[in-house]
Enzyme design. Structure first.
Site, mmCIF file in Angstrom:
data_model
loop_
_atom_site.group_PDB
_atom_site.id
_atom_site.type_symbol
_atom_site.label_atom_id
_atom_site.label_comp_id
_atom_site.label_asym_id
_atom_site.label_seq_id
_atom_site.Cartn_x
_atom_site.Cartn_y
_atom_site.Cartn_z
ATOM 1 C CG HIS A 138 1.990 -2.370 -1.063
ATOM 2 N ND1 HIS A 138 2.088 -1.689 0.129
ATOM 3 C CD2 HIS A 138 0.704 -2.198 -1.474
ATOM 4 C CE1 HIS A 138 0.926 -1.153 0.431
ATOM 5 N NE2 HIS A 138 0.069 -1.444 -0.531
ATOM 6 C CG ASP A 191 4.751 -0.886 2.142
ATOM 7 O OD1 ASP A 191 5.082 -0.993 0.947
ATOM 8 O OD2 ASP A 191 3.569 -0.939 2.534
ATOM 9 C CB SER A 223 -1.597 1.395 -0.717
ATOM 10 O OG SER A 223 -1.944 0.376 0.171
#
Length: 481
Positions: A209, A242, A324
């Site tokens: 993402h 992910d 992230s």
């Protein structure tokens, strides 16, 4: 759990409580008693959703797929009110009695005795004077800055050697191998995330993402802590896991990959160190512990159409948007996970409406991420393990039920697939995979994806109110479609 970019509201600080009623009264005039530290009260409300942590994203969350336990009550505030001290009053007897009493010299004796006494007194006075002068000079020399008692270190902070295993030593070794990633689509939309050096060929591992906007013709850059910025390209991305791998263009020859640990050996309570760019603040280091293992997490970008599933490492290290894709390290500096998502409340932070840390962060175990990254480098496509059956994604605590109808009207159990060969049928409720309890469809998917195609697993399921077990060999699926 599903995701949304919402943060946590900071509770107002409680007012200081009054002094205890049973505090003893002073027998003489006194200054202020030390104040008691104020206590906080009231728990946070239950967390609302799980959030991907790429800075700059904003979205709403689909319904959570499993109910996480509510966070603990707010800890007590450790106020500064306990630092006050009162000065005791000086009574009439103390100093006056010592210095006010009259003293009468005895009458001197005649003869040599008096001369010897005078000589002895003069010698004593000279000795005392010399000692006093020496002490006075020494004290004046040491306190020539207006009476200050400040002690200065002979070494500066930059010259102090940090012992191996300290947070400072781990951070100093790991930071040069982390990057801040900026990804933007062709229309200019995007955000900031983090990644780390995977090998000497210039491959960087991060979250899908983080780089999703740049997959189809967007712009992608990676900046090291020393300020050097490199253009990059997406080598492969796995939306379900992910995980993504990018490669630096014109990569430097002195890249130092981070050492990968063994996430299976991690224990609850182990120390953790997270590196990232929370809210765009590059090269930020935070610490915590492993709060839980094998935490089933379903996260998404908020669109509801695509979700990622993981059996995550949970940590209380502060993780925020921009963390992230960054490494979660153990106390030795080995990568044990990739920071990916957080549990958040419904209120934003920093005035952005984005999620903020409440001490519930989730990382993809590095054993799984390593396998995925290697597949992406070799083939550019992810490979997923599967059982060959459609399961319900509705909230439940009873298990993962095989649906009566498959996706798009297909068969719920693939004819000749792993589940079919193992004897599973529509309506069966899977309650365990090996020794892992399965409470929902997303939990089952996350557990399956911790395995590789070809692995043999034991499935425990219920049919007609009775419990059964069967052995199943996992199949494979290539790509995210």
């Amino acid at each position: 759990m599903s995701t949304e970019n919402e943060g946590t509201a900071v509770p107002p600080a409680p007012s200081a409580p009054p002094p205890p009623a049973d505090a003893p009264a002073a027998s003489a005039p006194q200054g202020a008693h030390p104040g008691a530290a104020p206590a906080a009260g009231g728990p946070y409300g239950p967390p609302a959703a799980q959030a991907h942590q790429g800075a700059g994203e904003s979205s709403s969350a689909p319904d959570p797929s499993w109910p996480p336990p509510p966070p603990p009550s707010t800890p007590a505030y450790g106020g500064d009110g306990a630092a006050g001290h009162g000065a005791a009053g000086q009574g009439g007897g103390g100093w006056g009695a010592g210095w006010g009493a009259a003293h009468q010299q005895p009458a001197p004796k005649n003869g040599r005795g008096r001369g010897g006494l005078v000589a002895a007194v003069l010698v004593a006075a000279l000795v005392a004077g010399g000692l006093g002068g020496g002490l006075g000079y020494t004290l004046a020399e040491e306190n020539d800055s207006g009476g200050s008692t400040t002690v200065s270190s002979t070494t500066s902070g930059g010259n102090v050697k940090r012992d191996p295993g300290t947070v400072a030593a781990v951070a100093a070794a790991a930071l040069p191998s982390t990057v801040t990633i900026e990804a933007a689509s062709s229309s200019g939309e995007g955000g900031t995330g983090t990644g780390f050096v995977f090998d000497k060929q210039g491959h960087i591992v991060t979250n899908n993402h983080v780089v999703a906007d740049a997959v189809d013709g967007g712009n992608l850059t990676a900046t090291f802590p020393n300020g050097k910025k490199y253009d990059a390209e997406v080598v492969g991305n796995a939306q379900g896991y992910d995980v993504a791998v990018i490669k630096l263009k014109n990569a430097p020859s002195d890249l130092k990959p981070l050492t990968l640990g063994n996430s299976d050996d991690v224990a609850v309570g182990d120390s953790t160190i997270a590196i990232g760019a929370p809210f765009g603040l590059s090269n930020t280091v935070t610490t915590g512990i492993i709060s839980a293992k094998n935490r089933p997490v379903a996260s998404s970008d908020g669109s509801g159409s695509k979700a990622s599933y993981m059996s995550a490492l949970q940590t209380d290290a502060s993780i925020n948007p921009g963390n992230s894709g960054g490494p979660l390290l153990d106390a030795q500096g080995n990568v044990i996970g990739i920071n990916s998502a957080i549990q958040s409340t419904s209120n934003g932070g920093f005035g952005t409406g984005q999620a903020g840390s409440i001490g519930l962060g989730f990382a993809i175990p590095i054993n799984q991420a390593k396998y995925v990254a290697q597949e992406l480098i070799e083939t550019g496509k992810p490979v997923y393990a599967k059982i060959g059956a459609s399961v319900s994604l509705e909230d439940t605590t009873n298990g993962a039920q095989i649906t009566e109808q498959g996706v798009g009207g297909t068969e719920p159990v693939d004819p000749g697939g792993p589940a079919d060969k193992a004897g599973l049928k529509p309506g069966d409720v899977i309650t365990k995979l090996d020794d892992r309890v399965i409470d929902s469809g997303p939990t089952l998917i996350g557990e399956i994806w911790t395995h590789k195609p070809g692995d043999e697993v034991t499935i425990t399921y219920e049919r007609g109110g009775k419990e059964h077990t069967t052995e199943l060999t996992l199949g494979s699926r290539v790509g995210d479609s």
